[in-house]
Design an enzyme around this catalytic site. Structure first.
Site, short mmCIF file in Angstrom:
data_model
loop_
_atom_site.label_atom_id
_atom_site.label_comp_id
_atom_site.label_asym_id
_atom_site.label_seq_id
_atom_site.Cartn_x
_atom_site.Cartn_y
_atom_site.Cartn_z
N GLU A 162 -10.10 -4.43 -8.56
CA GLU A 162 -9.67 -3.27 -7.77
C GLU A 162 -9.62 -1.23 -7.99
OE1 GLU A 162 -8.90 -3.92 -4.01
OE2 GLU A 162 -8.86 -5.52 -4.12
N HIS A 230 -1.73 -1.44 -4.61
CA HIS A 230 -2.20 -0.93 -5.44
C HIS A 230 -1.15 -0.09 -6.28
CE1 HIS A 230 -6.98 -0.22 -3.64
NE2 HIS A 230 -6.23 -1.36 -4.27
N CYS A 347 -6.22 8.12 -3.66
CA CYS A 347 -7.10 6.88 -3.18
C CYS A 347 -8.82 7.26 -3.18
CB CYS A 347 -6.68 5.83 -1.84
SG CYS A 347 -4.95 5.19 -1.71
O1 SUG Z 1 -8.19 -1.34 0.41
N1 SUG Z 1 -7.47 0.22 3.02
C1 SUG Z 1 -8.04 0.44 1.93
C2 SUG Z 1 -6.56 1.25 1.13
C3 SUG Z 1 -7.00 1.71 -0.22
C4 SUG Z 1 -6.97 2.72 -0.84
N2 SUG Z 1 -7.61 3.34 -2.21
C5 SUG Z 1 -6.14 3.25 -3.26
N3 SUG Z 1 -4.73 2.67 -3.19
N4 SUG Z 1 -6.59 3.78 -4.10
C6 SUG Z 1 -7.25 -0.61 1.70
O2 SUG Z 1 -6.52 -0.96 1.98
C7 SUG Z 1 -8.43 0.04 5.57
C8 SUG Z 1 -8.91 -0.62 6.27
C9 SUG Z 1 -8.90 -1.02 8.21
O3 SUG Z 1 -8.17 -1.38 8.11
O4 SUG Z 1 -9.43 -0.50 9.06
C10 SUG Z 1 -8.61 -0.41 4.52
O5 SUG Z 1 -9.54 -0.88 3.73
#
Ligand code: SUG
Length: 416
Positions: A162, A230, A347
């Site tokens: 990731e 994460h 993020c």
């Molecule tokens: O991968 N949310 C992302 C958020 C990513 C956050 N990134 C870091 N922590 N670096 C994920 O979970 C939600 C999309 C939705 O449900 O429509 C989403 O993909």
């Protein structure tokens, strides 16, 4: 110009919506089905970029990926038969969270003296697993100067990766040789562990990192179970400072000892669970902050506004600033639309340490470009998206047109 840290923020795409696609990401799950506001979301992201530029920092950006992802829909034969869940995956604007775009090892850390980037395979969540081919194409343009950059494809998909969200870099200064710390999760808890140890180890090898300056650390299973999908939800590092929650790592003391042994003058700013519970840390996204070195050398923490509204977090931050620690300023920003999908200030950005002159200048932000991007967003980004609209031909066309005009405005139509 010497090597500097550049934050590449993802521009929030016009299809931003809440489809509840990420189990283990509590905010995204809680907000599934709510109406999203793509225009406001993108403007919030641009305001954060402006905020950081006004601090005197170098800022870059990455473009939203083509959505709906027609290739994915065709491969899954959606269309022959409607499937709302698969359709939502193909529409997701999740590439906005560029901390998951790639892992970056800057030139001073690598054997060949180039900055290495490995695009993340993001295999654990289907809607994210379809990002990497378009992300890779974009990274190859932005960092196409092969004298200075090596852009790698993804590690094989069995091993979930990731990107920078599970990677920290620590040392005396960004432009110096630093230690790189990879944080992985182990399967077995209620939620998926998205970062596989073998993916992290493969990236360290392909980037040519010195094993004597590379650490592999297990994330605490309790943190993943509490919603830290994460590492950057419970820890963030900058230069010699590691800012983390007491319950971030499986072996707390062992991790701190290893960091201190590897990083001269390391300072660990630990937030105890007695002051801020893991639940409050995850709800407020305290650690999904940007820990930045300002031009005067002081460190600032760019936090989501939610931190100020969470009493335990706000009290802890007040005490921290009054104390004598290395983090001297706390700067709240409003990224609520992204936060509601589990994406905070950290993020939304990919950190690259490089000489800006070696990067395709179209990806480096100026105040003029901010204006031109904001004008396109104002004109073409949908004001709102109800999840019930996802999949409709009219909205699909709006989204495609919006991205087209963004690419045109930034002279990046080759990524169309
Ligand atoms: O991968 N949310 C992302 C958020 C990513 C956050 N990134 C870091 N922590 N670096 C994920 O979970 C939600 C999309 C939705 O449900 O429509 C989403 O993909």
């Amino acid at each position: 110009m010497s090597l500097v840290e550049i934050n590449f923020d993802g521009i929030v795409g016009p299809s931003h919506n809440y489809s509840g696609l990420s189990p283990g990401n509590l905010a995204a799950t809680k907000n599934a089905g709510k109406v999203a506001y793509p225009r406001a979301a993108a403007l919030q992201g641009l305001a954060k970029m402006r905020h950081n530029m006004e601090l005197g920092l170098v800022q870059g950006f990455l473009l939203p990926l083509p959505r709906p992802n027609a290739g994915f829909l065709a491969d899954m034969a959606v269309g022959a038969e409607a499937d709302p869940a698969l359709t939502a995956m193909a529409w997701s604007a999740s590439s906005m969270w560029t901390a998951n775009a790639a892992t970056v090892s800057p030139a001073p850390d690598t054997a060949d003296g180039r900055c290495h980037l490995s695009v993340a395979n993001l295999v654990t969540m289907p809607h994210r697993s379809i990002e990497w081919p378009d992300t890779l194409a974009q990274l190859r343009v932005a960092f196409g100067n092969t004298d200075h950059f090596a852009v790698h494809g993804p590690v094989p998909p069995t091993f979930g990766d990731e990107g920078a969200a599970n990677h920290m870099r620590m040392g005396t200064a960004h432009g110096d040789t630093c230690a790189e710390i990879f944080v992985y999760g182990k399967a077995g808890g209620p939620f998926p562990a998205r970062q596989h140890e073998q993916a992290s180890r493969a990236i360290a090898r392909r980037h040519g990192l010195d094993p004597a300056r590379t650490l592999f650390v297990e994330q605490a299973p309790d943190a993943i179970a509490a919603g830290a999908f994460h590492n950057d939800v419970v820890a963030v590092a900058n230069e010699h400072v590691l800012f983390c929650h007491e319950q971030a790592f499986a072996d707390r003391q062992g991790t701190y000892d290893a960091v201190r042994a590897m990083v001269p003058g390391a300072e660990i700013v630990e937030v105890p669970a007695s002051a801020v519970s893991l639940a409050d840390a995850i709800a407020s996204y305290l650690f999904n902050a940007q820990l930045l070195t300002l031009p005067d050398g002081a460190m600032a923490l760019v936090v989501p506004g939610e931190c100020i509204e969470t009493p335990s977090v706000s009290a802890w931050l007040d005490a921290m600033v009054k104390g004598n620690g290395p983090i001297r300023r706390v700067l709240p920003v409003d990224v609520r639309q992204s936060m509601a999908n589990g994406g905070g200030p950290a993020c939304l950005r990919l950190r690259v340490v490089a000489d800006p002159a070696t990067i395709d200048s179209r990806f480096l932000l100026t105040f003029e470009k901010l204006e031109s991007i904001a004008a396109v967003v104002d004109k073409y980004w949908p004001e709102s998206i109800d999840p019930a609209d996802v999949g409709t031909p009219h909205l699909a066309e709006c989204i495609e047109v919006a991205r087209h005009f963004l690419l045109e405005s930034q002279n990046l139509k080759e990524l169309g």
